[in-house]
Write a protein that holds these residues in place. Structure first.
Motif, PDB file in Angstrom:
ATOM      1  N   ARG A 214       0.821  -1.294  -0.057  1.00 55.51           N
ATOM      2  CA  ARG A 214       0.037  -0.076  -0.132  1.00 55.51           C
ATOM      3  C   ARG A 214       0.870   1.411   0.128  1.00 55.51           C
ATOM      4  NH1 ARG A 214      -5.642  -0.254   2.321  1.00 55.51           N
ATOM      5  NH2 ARG A 214      -6.369  -2.366   1.674  1.00 55.51           N
TER       6      ARG A 214
ATOM      7  N   ASN B 145       1.602   2.726  -3.809  1.00 56.38           N
ATOM      8  CA  ASN B 145       0.552   3.626  -4.688  1.00 56.38           C
ATOM      9  C   ASN B 145       0.056   4.735  -3.613  1.00 56.38           C
ATOM     10  OD1 ASN B 145      -1.367   2.482  -3.307  1.00 56.38           O
ATOM     11  ND2 ASN B 145      -2.809   2.320  -4.980  1.00 56.38           N
TER      12      ASN B 145
ATOM     13  N   LEU C  28      -1.078   4.765  -0.890  1.00 59.72           N
ATOM     14  CA  LEU C  28      -2.283   4.752   0.144  1.00 59.72           C
ATOM     15  C   LEU C  28      -1.692   4.975   1.478  1.00 59.72           C
ATOM     16  CD1 LEU C  28      -4.344   1.928  -1.336  1.00 59.72           C
ATOM     17  CD2 LEU C  28      -5.312   4.296  -1.003  1.00 59.72           C
TER      18      LEU C  28
ATOM     19  N   VAL D 106      -2.628   9.747  -4.537  1.00 59.29           N
ATOM     20  CA  VAL D 106      -3.054   8.266  -4.684  1.00 59.29           C
ATOM     21  C   VAL D 106      -3.389   8.251  -6.075  1.00 59.29           C
ATOM     22  CG1 VAL D 106      -4.327   6.373  -4.259  1.00 59.29           C
ATOM     23  CG2 VAL D 106      -3.345   7.860  -2.303  1.00 59.29           C
ATOM     24  N   ALA D 107      -4.123   8.999  -6.683  1.00 55.91           N
ATOM     25  CA  ALA D 107      -4.917   8.899  -8.209  1.00 55.91           C
ATOM     26  C   ALA D 107      -3.575   9.029  -9.082  1.00 55.91           C
ATOM     27  CB  ALA D 107      -5.842  10.091  -8.477  1.00 55.91           C
TER      28      ALA D 107
ATOM     29  N   SER E 259      -1.575   5.722  -8.962  1.00 50.98           N
ATOM     30  CA  SER E 259      -2.277   4.660  -9.383  1.00 50.98           C
ATOM     31  C   SER E 259      -2.460   4.495 -10.687  1.00 50.98           C
ATOM     32  CB  SER E 259      -3.670   4.827  -8.905  1.00 50.98           C
ATOM     33  OG  SER E 259      -3.835   4.756  -7.163  1.00 50.98           O
TER      34      SER E 259
END
Lengths: 246, 261
Positions: B46, B49, B51, B71-72, B75
């Motif tokens: 985690r 990316n 998170l 995160v976007a 990702s």
């Protein structure tokens, strides 16, 4: 979401060894009821400050002051709304302060009961009041599910963020819409889980007998009796003062 | 390239989930992360990316510090297929579920990517069906399809074989090999050592938030104390090779050849 989790943590019972946690659940309910009554009957800032002070003292003894702080911080938003509405409808500033303080005092005093009483004890209290068994089960299960749902919500949020969802993006309407990828799986999971729970209960003979036996029953210790009597002794003249002398 | 420098992570409840992790994962490699429940495997991935952000140290993905990225944005390059499909499926149809990520990342060739994902994961016949009505294995495949549709450079699979029958496990192997051929980086978090063994990945064994072994799967799982500490059971072919003091065979056919000699 982490802020939500932080605030929500203020509403969840955690097992701590404190003098208040060790009280019989009925004594905790009595103390809470007395504090709520005190908050409802108080009509000046000083009286409400005393009610709030008593609540915070008990919270400090229970070691839940920090977590109650979160609850109070959360309710401060509602309290501010009450204050603004009171002013808008024509109450004086003092009256508006009293009403918004009363809300905080009531939230604080009820928090004492819920933050120091385990779901098992809650069940026992409800049984002691002879409430219907199904109602008790539904309520206690709902209380138990709160932390589970919170954890679910966090995991769903993480999964959707990893798919490019940005919940904080856009205006208020867009933000509300952004929550649908989180809310839909959360509700679906909760419904599925409740169905599974119902089946699991049925296969373990839930409802097969009218009067099931219980593993634990209430035993009131001497210390519980002393606290209950002391609080009642203090409460009777206080109630007399509020009801007949003010 | 993924780099961890002295990464420690403490949860809000005070539990230390990662302790001083130093790690480099090269591009276009297959890495497996194994260990008992609560060892810190999912917490580790985690961080890739964004998170989770490290409490101490730093994580670099393609040279960029994850603390400075959303995160976007991360990702888009790092796709994670989470363990529980019920935590991500929400759309009215399978098709819309796959399109969700493609829309969020603003990918142009949506139609081609959608068709490829539906076809590859045997989901074409369900394209207008609600994801909630799929079986457990189909839901898991839909989650793979959702992530692979946007073609991330790094793919992280958290327990990919749970609920999958043999045919679909083979499909996952095929998918991993395809991705590696395309130059992607694949990281698998799994308890299924029998599934991992034939792929011969670089293996990180975790226990109590630390990496206690790192190397080829045969090397990483040969040490008795590592196996004991991480509460693992060796893949049968490795156990057999150790018992017979043979070079570990990759699959049953290789084992048969060695034993026939």
């Amino acid at each position: 979401m982490n802020t939500t989790y932080w605030v929500a943590g203020g509403f969840i019972y955690r097992r701590i060894d404190s003098i208040v946690h060790r009280f019989d659940a009925r004594v905790k309910l009595l103390l809470t009821s007395e504090l709520v009554a005190l908050s409802l009957l108080s009509f000046t800032i000083t009286e409400l400050a005393i009610a709030l002070g008593s609540t915070l003292t008990i919270a400090a003894l229970a070691g839940i002051l920090k977590r109650m702080g979160r609850t109070l911080l959360f309710s401060a938003g509602f309290s501010a709304t009450i204050f603004i509405i009171d002013i808008l409808v024509g109450y004086t500033i003092i009256e508006a302060i009293v009403y918004s303080m009363r809300f905080i005092a009531i939230v604080g005093s009820t928090s004492i009961f819920f933050l120091t009483t385990s779901p098992d004890e809650l069940e026992q209290v409800m049984r002691w009041f002879k409430l219907p068994r199904d109602l008790i089960f539904a309520y206690v299960t709902a209380v138990r599910f709160v932390p589970v749902l919170m954890l679910d919500a966090l995991q769903i949020m993480d999964a959707q963020k990893s798919r490019g969802l940005e919940v904080e993006k856009g205006n208020i309407f867009k933000r509300i819409k952004n929550f649908s990828p989180v809310l839909i799986p959360l509700v679906v999971n909760a419904v599925v889980r409740s169905g599974e729970l119902a089946e699991a209960m049925e296969v373990r003979a839930y409802g097969a007998v009218k009067k099931p036996t219980m593993l634990y029953n209430f035993v009131m210790k001497n210390s519980d009796k002393i606290v209950a009597i002391l609080s009642a002794v203090l409460m009777i003249p206080t109630l007399y003062y509020f009801l007949f002398l003010v | 390239m993924i780099e961890f420098y002295d990464v420690s992570f403490r949860h809000q409840n005070g539990i230390m989930a990662l302790r001083e992790i130093n790690l480099k994962i090269e591009t276009n490699t297959l890495t497996a992360i194994v260990g008992e429940n609560g060892a810190g495997k999912t917490t580790l991935v985690r961080h890739i990316n964004g998170l989770l952000k490290p409490s101490q140290g730093k994580v670099l993905v393609f040279g960029e510090d994850t603390k400075k990225q959303s995160v976007a944005r991360l990702s888009r390059k790092v796709g994670i297929v989470f363990q529980n499909p019920d935590h991500q499926l929400f759309s009215d149809t399978v098709e819309n579920e796959i399109l969700f990520g493609l829309r969020n990342f603003g990918i142009e060739e949506k139609h081609d990517r959608l068709e490829w994902a539906l076809e590859f994961f045997d989901l074409s016949r369900y394209r207008n069906v609600s994801p909630m009505l799929l079986s457990g294995g189909e839901k898991k495949r839909l989650c793979f399809a959702c992530v692979l549709a946007w073609d991330p450079d790094i793919l992280i699979l958290d327990e990919p074989t749970v609920g999958q029958d043999h045919k679909h496990k083979e499909k996952i192997v095929l998918m991993i090999n395809n991705l590696l051929q395309k130059g992607k980086t694949v990281i698998i978090v799994s308890h299924d050592l029998e599934f991992l063994w034939p792929q011969q990945p670089r293996t990180l064994v975790m226990s109590q938030g630390k990496i206690i072994a790192d190397g080829n799967i045969a090397e990483a799982l040969s040490n008795d104390s590592v196996i004991k500490q991480a509460n693992l059971v060796r893949p049968q072919l490795l156990a057999l090779a150790i018992a017979l003091t043979l070079k570990p065979p990759r699959n049953v056919a290789e084992a048969a050849k060695v034993l026939a000699r």
